[in-house]
Design a protein around this motif. Sequence first.
Motif, short mmCIF file in Angstrom:
data_model
loop_
_atom_site.label_atom_id
_atom_site.label_comp_id
_atom_site.label_asym_id
_atom_site.label_seq_id
_atom_site.Cartn_x
_atom_site.Cartn_y
_atom_site.Cartn_z
N ASP A 398 0.84 -1.19 0.00
CA ASP A 398 0.00 0.00 0.00
C ASP A 398 0.88 1.25 0.00
OD1 ASP A 398 -1.96 1.87 0.20
OD2 ASP A 398 -2.72 1.21 2.16
N HIS A 400 -0.48 4.15 -0.37
CA HIS A 400 -1.43 5.16 0.13
C HIS A 400 -1.87 6.15 -0.95
CE1 HIS A 400 -0.92 3.67 4.19
NE2 HIS A 400 0.39 3.69 4.00
N ASP A 403 -5.59 6.76 -0.85
CA ASP A 403 -6.18 7.31 0.37
C ASP A 403 -6.83 8.68 0.15
OD1 ASP A 403 -5.34 5.07 1.66
OD2 ASP A 403 -3.70 6.02 2.75
N ARG A 425 -13.98 1.27 3.71
CA ARG A 425 -12.73 0.71 4.22
C ARG A 425 -12.97 -0.67 4.82
NH1 ARG A 425 -8.86 4.54 4.06
NH2 ARG A 425 -9.54 6.70 3.90
#
Length: 425
Positions: A398, A400, A403, A425
Amino acid sequence: MTKRHSILRRTAAVCAAFAAGTALTTLTALPAEAATAPHPLQTRLSLPEPGGRFAVGSVALHLVDPSRPDPWRPGKASRELMVSVFYPSPRPGDRPAAPYMLPAAAAHFDAVTVNDFLGLRLPTGQADWAGAVTHAVTAAPAVPVTGRGLPVLIYSPGLGEPRTWGTTLVEDLASRGYVVVTVDHTYESPEVQFPDGSLATMVAPGDPDGFLSKALSVRTDDTRFVLDQLALLDSGRSPDADGLRLPPGLAGTLDLTRVGMFGHSMGGTAAAVTMAAEPRIAAGVNLDGNLTHFDGTPIPVAENGLDRPFLLVGKDGKTDTGPGWTTFLSNTKGWARQLLLRGSQHASFTDAEALLPQLGLDPAVREADIGTIEPRTAIRTQEAYVAAFFDRWLRDRDDHLLDGPSPAYPAMAFVGEGGASTAHR
């Protein structure tokens, strides 16, 4: 007939092409002269280099399913598909680059598909589609793998698009360590050239809504069959009497417990529909594909949602994916995101984004086809987010990027209430 739906607009264009007699369903052997050199005035096209650390190998495979009659051709006892397998390679070696399109398929793509099906308004005969430069090397050795194998991705093209029309993104994913399999859905694909030189082209759609429903069902069955064949090939067993094999070093390296699927337009729709029916697919990406019927009502996968990760990436401006995508997101129990590529058009998620700027088109035509976004930005942004998605869910890596908005990729917007990310999530 309504034209509110991007996939349905494509279906309407295909129906119109058949009504005008510009496309015929064929399976004919082609003479050897079909492989002629391009006209000297044709533009030689090239794809951008992949961004990963590996070179890319590729092999085309002719797969035959004797257990399933062809759903589009009554009386044809077996379903036959052409697929291409792209994979990471440590070196290109001295083997030739894989062709972008075979000669007969390229000729049909130029004469019929590019304008009558895809609506790109390109001058016929201007581009050398068969000679486009790819970065995949035919049957190159595969990268050595120790421990866990390579995750596998299935690519499903849009309606009226050949499997080659997503090569830029496919090669990039292969260069990052994925095995990517592109599938032509025979008789729904605009043109499929087989090893014997025969060319199969699209069936007449008939009722558009019925055609779309059937096509999605057939794509699900095709994908399941391809996964079964990959399992046989990975084990070193040949699935047919001709001794079909994977390239050197690739057998035994496929991790079929980590499978993803992605596609453009109806290929993106197919990714969601197939995931709902096939538990082997762990994660999926829909690039601007609608999730509604002709009348605007949600298709079953939108009404039921999914329990596994799924990414929606749409074009900018006036769009018709909204109702189906909103319903899908509200009903999806698994992780989900909706993103928007600023300045893009529907074809921006295909090789049109890389190839059309090389043809010197009128700016208005180019903008209508692939939007106002700078092509390299469009391509690299898509590659980054699709790779980040599959890395996160198939490799447990990940970065991110998913995000929230990133200053490194300002062209990608996160869609949701107040501009916030739409996510589970």
